[in-house]
Design an enzyme around this catalytic site. Structure first.
Site, short mmCIF file in Angstrom:
data_model
loop_
_atom_site.label_atom_id
_atom_site.label_comp_id
_atom_site.label_asym_id
_atom_site.label_seq_id
_atom_site.Cartn_x
_atom_site.Cartn_y
_atom_site.Cartn_z
N GLY A 34 0.89 -1.33 -0.11
CA GLY A 34 0.08 0.00 0.18
C GLY A 34 0.94 1.11 0.08
N ARG A 48 19.48 10.63 -3.07
CA ARG A 48 20.55 11.56 -2.80
C ARG A 48 21.48 10.75 -1.61
NH1 ARG A 48 17.13 17.01 -2.98
NH2 ARG A 48 16.95 16.83 -5.28
N ARG A 95 0.78 -4.82 -5.84
CA ARG A 95 0.84 -5.99 -5.17
C ARG A 95 1.03 -7.42 -6.31
NH1 ARG A 95 -1.02 -4.18 -0.04
NH2 ARG A 95 -2.42 -2.74 -0.23
N SER A 96 2.00 -8.08 -5.97
CA SER A 96 2.39 -8.73 -7.18
C SER A 96 2.28 -10.35 -6.63
CB SER A 96 3.87 -8.93 -7.35
OG SER A 96 4.44 -9.82 -8.27
N ASP A 126 4.81 -5.38 5.92
CA ASP A 126 5.10 -6.60 6.52
C ASP A 126 5.31 -7.66 5.23
OD1 ASP A 126 2.33 -6.36 6.32
OD2 ASP A 126 2.22 -7.95 7.93
N THR A 149 4.35 2.16 5.59
CA THR A 149 2.88 1.78 5.75
C THR A 149 2.50 2.66 6.89
OG1 THR A 149 1.43 0.10 6.44
CG2 THR A 149 3.70 -0.06 7.49
N ASP A 151 0.10 1.80 8.48
CA ASP A 151 -0.57 1.05 9.67
C ASP A 151 0.17 0.88 11.02
OD1 ASP A 151 -2.51 0.24 8.06
OD2 ASP A 151 -1.84 -1.48 7.40
N ASP A 153 2.20 -1.37 12.12
CA ASP A 153 2.14 -2.59 12.65
C ASP A 153 3.42 -3.11 12.53
OD1 ASP A 153 1.80 -2.97 9.99
OD2 ASP A 153 0.18 -4.03 10.04
N MET A 193 -8.80 3.12 8.98
CA MET A 193 -7.90 1.98 8.38
C MET A 193 -7.26 1.03 9.64
SD MET A 193 -6.47 2.65 4.80
CE MET A 193 -7.58 2.46 3.39
N ARG A 195 -6.47 -3.26 9.36
CA ARG A 195 -6.94 -4.49 9.08
C ARG A 195 -6.58 -5.31 10.28
NH1 ARG A 195 -5.48 -4.50 3.28
NH2 ARG A 195 -3.44 -5.05 4.29
N GLU A 211 -15.82 8.88 21.97
CA GLU A 211 -16.19 8.28 23.23
C GLU A 211 -15.82 6.98 23.52
OE1 GLU A 211 -17.68 10.87 21.53
OE2 GLU A 211 -17.67 12.19 23.68
N SER A 238 -24.25 14.20 21.61
CA SER A 238 -23.68 13.41 20.54
C SER A 238 -22.38 12.69 21.02
CB SER A 238 -23.30 14.49 19.36
OG SER A 238 -22.42 15.23 19.89
N ILE A 275 -9.05 7.86 1.81
CA ILE A 275 -8.43 9.36 1.79
C ILE A 275 -7.39 9.46 3.03
CG2 ILE A 275 -10.62 10.59 1.47
CD1 ILE A 275 -10.50 11.37 4.51
P1 ATP Z 1 0.84 -2.76 3.65
O1 ATP Z 1 1.18 -2.94 4.96
O2 ATP Z 1 0.69 -1.22 3.34
O3 ATP Z 1 -0.33 -3.36 2.97
P2 ATP Z 1 2.52 -4.57 2.65
O4 ATP Z 1 4.14 -4.57 2.21
O5 ATP Z 1 2.46 -5.32 3.53
O6 ATP Z 1 2.25 -3.04 2.73
P3 ATP Z 1 1.51 -6.47 0.76
O7 ATP Z 1 0.43 -6.45 -0.29
O8 ATP Z 1 1.14 -7.58 1.88
O9 ATP Z 1 1.89 -5.03 1.21
O10 ATP Z 1 2.86 -6.99 0.18
C1 ATP Z 1 3.51 -6.44 -0.85
C2 ATP Z 1 3.96 -7.60 -1.71
O11 ATP Z 1 5.09 -8.30 -1.30
C3 ATP Z 1 2.84 -8.59 -2.22
O12 ATP Z 1 2.27 -8.12 -3.18
C4 ATP Z 1 3.97 -9.71 -2.70
O13 ATP Z 1 4.23 -9.48 -4.11
C5 ATP Z 1 5.08 -9.52 -1.96
N1 ATP Z 1 4.77 -10.73 -0.80
C6 ATP Z 1 4.04 -10.74 0.51
N2 ATP Z 1 4.12 -11.60 1.07
C7 ATP Z 1 4.90 -12.51 0.47
C8 ATP Z 1 5.45 -13.83 0.67
N3 ATP Z 1 5.06 -14.56 1.62
N4 ATP Z 1 6.34 -14.36 -0.23
C9 ATP Z 1 6.81 -13.70 -1.16
N5 ATP Z 1 6.25 -12.42 -1.53
C10 ATP Z 1 5.41 -11.78 -0.69
#
Ligand code: ATP
Length: 344
Positions: A34, A48, A95-96, A126, A149, A151, A153, A193, A195, A211, A238, A275
C-alpha cells in the site's frame, strides 16, 4: 562548515570504501504494498544518500511486479526534486502475485543481476518484508527494508513512514464530522484503516476526543459498549465511536448493526477509507523518511543485509527482516487507559 564537509567526504571515501563492502556500486530502490505518505521523501533520501556516497541508483517501478518485468529507471539527484511534499509514490507500487512464486522471484533476481544492481532498499510493510526475506535467502540479494506503511504495525520501529500523516488526516476529517454530530445530536460510527491493528484507531480516538474505540486486538464487548453508550446518552447529546476496519464485528457498519437502538441516538456511519492513504506528508513523516532512507544506504555500504532500519526511542535501530513480521508490536496499554479516562 567547509571543514565538516571535507571530513564527511574523507569518511565516505576512505572509511566506507576501504573498510566496508566496497563492491557496492549500484543500488536499486522500490516501493511496495500500500502507498503511504512519505514514501517519496524516503525515495529522495535514498537517491541523494546514495549519490553522496558515490553510488549509482536505479528506481524499480511497481514494486516486485516491476522487478520481475525489468521496469528499471536511472535516478539522479534532480530526478527526486520537488517530491518531498508529495503523497503517493513516484515509483508507483503494486501487489505482485508472481513474486509469491519461486519462479517469479528467480526472474526478479535475474533482472537485478543483469542490471548490475548490488543492493536493494525496499520501502513497504510486512508483506514487502516477507518477500524481501525470501529474495535475500534464495538469491543472496543484499537488501535493507524501510518501514513504509500507514498501519504502524511493524515490529522494530516506534513509527512507520505514513502513520503520522494518516492519523492527522483522519483527525481532521473527524473534527468536521463532530461539527455535524453536535448540530444534529447524532452518534457517528467512524471507520478508520487498520485490518490487523488498532494503532491508527487508538491515536485517532484519543486525539479526536471520541467516546469509544473498537480495535482488532480486543474483542468488542457489545453489552458493555451498549451500557457505556447509554451512559454517554445521559449527559452527551452527540458521540463518536472510532472503529478500526479489522475490528472483530467486521468494521463500522457491522458494529453499528449489533448495537441495540444505538442507545437512543440517531446514528450515521462514515468510512474514511482511502483518504487516509493520500495527501501531503507531515513534517514528522518527512523527517522519519529522510532519516531512514539515508540510514538504509549507510547500512548497505556497511555490508548489512536482511534487516529493517527503524527508529526506537529516537535512535536508528536494525531488526532482522523476519522479526518485523513474525513478532507483534502491541498497542500501548497506557494509551488505552488514557482513552478511557478522557472519554468520560
Ligand atoms: P501494507 O502494510 O501497506 O499493506 P505490505 O508491504 O504489507 O504493505 P502486501 O501487499 O502485503 O503489502 O505485500 C506487498 C507484496 O509483497 C505482495 O504483493 C507480494 O508481491 C509480496 N509478498 C507478500 N508476502 C509474500 C510472501 N510470503 N512471499 C513472497 N512475496 C510476498
Amino acid at each position: 562548515m567547509h571543514f565538516k564537509r571535507l571530513l564527511n567526504r574523507f569518511e565516505t571515501e576512505f572509511v566506507n570504501v576501504s573498510f566496508s563492502t566496497n563492491y557496492m556500486k549500484k543500488i536499486g530502490v522500490f516501493t511496495s504494498g500500500g502507498d503511504a505518505p512519505g514514501m517519496n521523501a524516503c525515495v529522495r533520501a535514498v537517491v541523494r544518500g546514495a549519490i553522496y556516497n558515490g553510488l549509482e541508483v536505479v528506481g524499480i517501478q511497481y514494486g516486485y511486479e516491476g522487478m520481475i518485468e525489468g521496469r528499471f529507471v536511472d535516478l539522479q539527484a534532480r530526478s527526486v526534486s520537488n517530491i518531498i511534499q508529495r503523497g503517493g509514490t513516484i515509483l508507483r507500487t503494486a501487489r505482485s502475485e508472481q513474486f509469491r512464486t519461486p519462479e517469479g522471484r528467480a526472474r526478479a533476481a535475474g533482472n537485478l543481476k543483469d542490471a548490475d544492481i548490488d543492493g536493494l532498499v525496499a520501502i513497504g510493510g510486512d508483506g514487502t518484508f516477507q518477500g524481501a526475506t525470501r529474495l535475500a535467502e534464495e538469491h543472496n540479494v543484499a537488501i535493507i527494508g524501510v518501514p513504509g506503511t500507514i498501519d504502524n504495525d511493524l515490529f522494530g520501529t516506534d513509527y512507520t513512514i505514513g502513520y503520522d500523516t494518516a492519523v492527522n488526516t483522519a483527525v481532521e476529517a473527524i473534527d468536521k464530522i463532530r461539527d455535524t454530530a453536535a448540530s444534529h445530536d447524532r452518534l457517528f460510527y467512524v471507520e478508520v484503516m487498520g485490518r490487523d491493528s488498532g494503532f491508527i484507531a487508538l491515536d485517532v480516538g484519543i486525539t479526536s476526543g471520541s467516546e469509544h474505540i473498537a480495535v482488532p486486538e480486543t474483542q468488542t464487548n457489545i453489552s458493555e459498549l451498549e451500557e457505556a453508550l447509554a451512559g454517554s446518552k445521559r449527559h452527551k447529546s452527540s458521540a463518536i465511536i472510532i472503529v478500526a476496519e479489522g475490528e472483530e464485528s467486521g468494521g463500522a457498519l457491522s458494529l453499528a448493526e449489533r448495537i441495540k437502538d444505538a442507545a437512543g441516538y440517531d446514528y450515521r456511519i462514515c468510512v474514511l477509507g482511502h483518504i487516509q492513504r493520500g495527501g501531503t506528508p507531515t513534517a514528522r513523516d518527512r523527517l522519519l523518511a529522510s532519516r531512514l532512507g539515508v540510514a538504509a544506504v549507510d547500512a548497505l555500504l556497511e555490508g548489512q543485509s536482511g534487516v529493517m532500519v527503524g527508529e526506537i526511542h529516537g535512535k536508528i535501530s536494525f531488526t532482522p527482516l523476519k522479526e518485523t513480521w513474525t513478532k507483534r508490536k502491541s498497542i500501548d496499554k497506557d494509551l488505552w487507559r488514557l482513552a478511557s479516562i478522557l472519554s468520560t
